[in-house]
Design a protein around this motif. Sequence first.
Motif, PDB file in Angstrom:
ATOM      1  N   GLY A  50     -27.554 -17.692  -6.784  1.00  0.00           N
ATOM      2  CA  GLY A  50     -28.728 -17.923  -7.624  1.00  0.00           C
ATOM      3  C   GLY A  50     -28.778 -16.952  -8.792  1.00  0.00           C
ATOM      4  N   LYS A  51     -28.497 -15.703  -8.513  1.00  0.00           N
ATOM      5  CA  LYS A  51     -28.506 -14.690  -9.572  1.00  0.00           C
ATOM      6  C   LYS A  51     -27.413 -14.977 -10.592  1.00  0.00           C
ATOM      7  N   ALA A  52     -26.230 -15.356 -10.102  1.00  0.00           N
ATOM      8  CA  ALA A  52     -25.121 -15.671 -11.010  1.00  0.00           C
ATOM      9  C   ALA A  52     -25.448 -16.886 -11.883  1.00  0.00           C
ATOM     10  N   ALA A  53     -26.208 -17.838 -11.325  1.00  0.00           N
ATOM     11  CA  ALA A  53     -26.587 -19.034 -12.091  1.00  0.00           C
ATOM     12  C   ALA A  53     -27.643 -18.713 -13.142  1.00  0.00           C
ATOM     13  N   GLY A  54     -28.409 -17.625 -12.911  1.00  0.00           N
ATOM     14  CA  GLY A  54     -29.428 -17.250 -13.882  1.00  0.00           C
ATOM     15  C   GLY A  54     -30.836 -17.145 -13.337  1.00  0.00           C
ATOM     16  N   ALA A  55     -30.990 -17.236 -12.006  1.00  0.00           N
ATOM     17  CA  ALA A  55     -32.320 -17.086 -11.414  1.00  0.00           C
ATOM     18  C   ALA A  55     -32.793 -15.643 -11.576  1.00  0.00           C
ATOM     19  N   ASN A  56     -34.093 -15.478 -11.821  1.00  0.00           N
ATOM     20  CA  ASN A  56     -34.663 -14.144 -11.984  1.00  0.00           C
ATOM     21  C   ASN A  56     -35.242 -13.584 -10.701  1.00  0.00           C
ATOM     22  N   GLY A  57     -35.540 -14.457  -9.735  1.00  0.00           N
ATOM     23  CA  GLY A  57     -36.139 -13.994  -8.495  1.00  0.00           C
ATOM     24  C   GLY A  57     -36.025 -15.036  -7.406  1.00  0.00           C
ATOM     25  N   TRP A  58     -36.447 -14.629  -6.204  1.00  0.00           N
ATOM     26  CA  TRP A  58     -36.249 -15.458  -5.025  1.00  0.00           C
ATOM     27  C   TRP A  58     -37.451 -15.339  -4.126  1.00  0.00           C
ATOM     28  N   LEU A  59     -38.022 -16.471  -3.748  1.00  0.00           N
ATOM     29  CA  LEU A  59     -39.114 -16.514  -2.778  1.00  0.00           C
ATOM     30  C   LEU A  59     -38.677 -17.433  -1.650  1.00  0.00           C
ATOM     31  N   VAL A  60     -38.986 -17.046  -0.413  1.00  0.00           N
ATOM     32  CA  VAL A  60     -38.548 -17.817   0.750  1.00  0.00           C
ATOM     33  C   VAL A  60     -39.718 -18.620   1.306  1.00  0.00           C
ATOM     34  N   LYS A  61     -39.433 -19.898   1.622  1.00  0.00           N
ATOM     35  CA  LYS A  61     -40.416 -20.766   2.278  1.00  0.00           C
ATOM     36  C   LYS A  61     -40.468 -20.418   3.766  1.00  0.00           C
ATOM     37  N   PRO A  62     -41.570 -20.593   4.432  1.00  0.00           N
ATOM     38  CA  PRO A  62     -42.855 -20.977   3.853  1.00  0.00           C
ATOM     39  C   PRO A  62     -43.410 -19.828   3.015  1.00  0.00           C
ATOM     40  N   PHE A  63     -44.148 -20.182   1.985  1.00  0.00           N
ATOM     41  CA  PHE A  63     -44.634 -19.144   1.088  1.00  0.00           C
ATOM     42  C   PHE A  63     -46.104 -18.859   1.340  1.00  0.00           C
ATOM     43  N   ASP A  64     -46.502 -17.664   0.975  1.00  0.00           N
ATOM     44  CA  ASP A  64     -47.898 -17.251   1.023  1.00  0.00           C
ATOM     45  C   ASP A  64     -48.462 -17.516  -0.372  1.00  0.00           C
ATOM     46  N   PRO A  65     -49.466 -18.397  -0.503  1.00  0.00           N
ATOM     47  CA  PRO A  65     -49.988 -18.730  -1.830  1.00  0.00           C
ATOM     48  C   PRO A  65     -50.408 -17.506  -2.643  1.00  0.00           C
ATOM     49  N   GLN A  66     -51.005 -16.517  -1.996  1.00  0.00           N
ATOM     50  CA  GLN A  66     -51.420 -15.314  -2.720  1.00  0.00           C
ATOM     51  C   GLN A  66     -50.204 -14.556  -3.238  1.00  0.00           C
ATOM     52  N   ARG A  67     -49.170 -14.463  -2.414  1.00  0.00           N
ATOM     53  CA  ARG A  67     -47.947 -13.774  -2.834  1.00  0.00           C
ATOM     54  C   ARG A  67     -47.288 -14.534  -3.988  1.00  0.00           C
ATOM     55  N   LEU A  68     -47.292 -15.858  -3.913  1.00  0.00           N
ATOM     56  CA  LEU A  68     -46.720 -16.668  -4.989  1.00  0.00           C
ATOM     57  C   LEU A  68     -47.430 -16.389  -6.309  1.00  0.00           C
ATOM     58  N   LEU A  89     -37.624 -21.007  -4.968  1.00  0.00           N
ATOM     59  CA  LEU A  89     -38.534 -21.065  -3.829  1.00  0.00           C
ATOM     60  C   LEU A  89     -37.872 -21.987  -2.827  1.00  0.00           C
ATOM     61  N   THR A  90     -37.240 -21.414  -1.804  1.00  0.00           N
ATOM     62  CA  THR A  90     -36.373 -22.199  -0.945  1.00  0.00           C
ATOM     63  C   THR A  90     -36.323 -21.626   0.474  1.00  0.00           C
ATOM     64  N   THR A  91     -35.799 -22.431   1.391  1.00  0.00           N
ATOM     65  CA  THR A  91     -35.578 -21.946   2.756  1.00  0.00           C
ATOM     66  C   THR A  91     -34.296 -21.132   2.839  1.00  0.00           C
ATOM     67  N   GLU A  92     -33.456 -21.238   1.814  1.00  0.00           N
ATOM     68  CA  GLU A  92     -32.189 -20.492   1.782  1.00  0.00           C
ATOM     69  C   GLU A  92     -32.479 -19.013   1.531  1.00  0.00           C
ATOM     70  N   SER A  93     -32.116 -18.161   2.474  1.00  0.00           N
ATOM     71  CA  SER A  93     -32.429 -16.745   2.298  1.00  0.00           C
ATOM     72  C   SER A  93     -31.215 -15.839   2.474  1.00  0.00           C
ATOM     73  N   GLY A  94     -30.027 -16.424   2.623  1.00  0.00           N
ATOM     74  CA  GLY A  94     -28.820 -15.626   2.808  1.00  0.00           C
ATOM     75  C   GLY A  94     -28.414 -14.897   1.540  1.00  0.00           C
ATOM     76  N   ASP A  95     -27.754 -13.756   1.733  1.00  0.00           N
ATOM     77  CA  ASP A  95     -27.323 -12.953   0.586  1.00  0.00           C
ATOM     78  C   ASP A  95     -26.366 -13.718  -0.323  1.00  0.00           C
ATOM     79  N   ASP A  96     -25.493 -14.547   0.284  1.00  0.00           N
ATOM     80  CA  ASP A  96     -24.532 -15.310  -0.524  1.00  0.00           C
ATOM     81  C   ASP A  96     -25.264 -16.281  -1.448  1.00  0.00           C
ATOM     82  N   MET A  97     -26.282 -16.972  -0.909  1.00  0.00           N
ATOM     83  CA  MET A  97     -27.028 -17.923  -1.732  1.00  0.00           C
ATOM     84  C   MET A  97     -27.817 -17.192  -2.819  1.00  0.00           C
ATOM     85  N   LYS A  98     -28.389 -16.044  -2.476  1.00  0.00           N
ATOM     86  CA  LYS A  98     -29.115 -15.263  -3.488  1.00  0.00           C
ATOM     87  C   LYS A  98     -28.171 -14.810  -4.604  1.00  0.00           C
ATOM     88  N   ALA A  99     -26.958 -14.425  -4.222  1.00  0.00           N
ATOM     89  CA  ALA A  99     -25.971 -14.006  -5.227  1.00  0.00           C
ATOM     90  C   ALA A  99     -25.605 -15.179  -6.123  1.00  0.00           C
TER      91      ALA A  99
END
Length: 121
Positions: A94-112, A82-92
Amino acid sequence: MAKTILAVDDSGSLRQMVAFSLKAAGYEVIEAVDGQDGLDKAKKQTVDLVLTDQNMPRMDGLSLIKALRGMTSYQRVPILMLTTESGDDMKAQGKAAGANGWLVKPFDPQRLTEVVKKVIG
């Protein structure tokens, strides 16, 4: 028994918003002020899901994910960024490190809560 979520973010106000939203949805929430605090708390108690920021002092989110994935008890625990980082490189990264998903701040509490429910029920 309520499922437990470890929320890791150096912003106190964001941790409060995340904890408020998830507790209202019936989850227990453990808060950590940065990646190192999150890792220390994860060693004391295995949780059902980890929700982490990327940019934090002492230990960033990617380092936290790598450390958790190196622990037997966290190899299958879902980890969401859950981060302000939304670039494809950072997501890649994150995925390589083992993250299962990505949410971008600011977040919608219902979506979270929808995403968390989808991941851990």
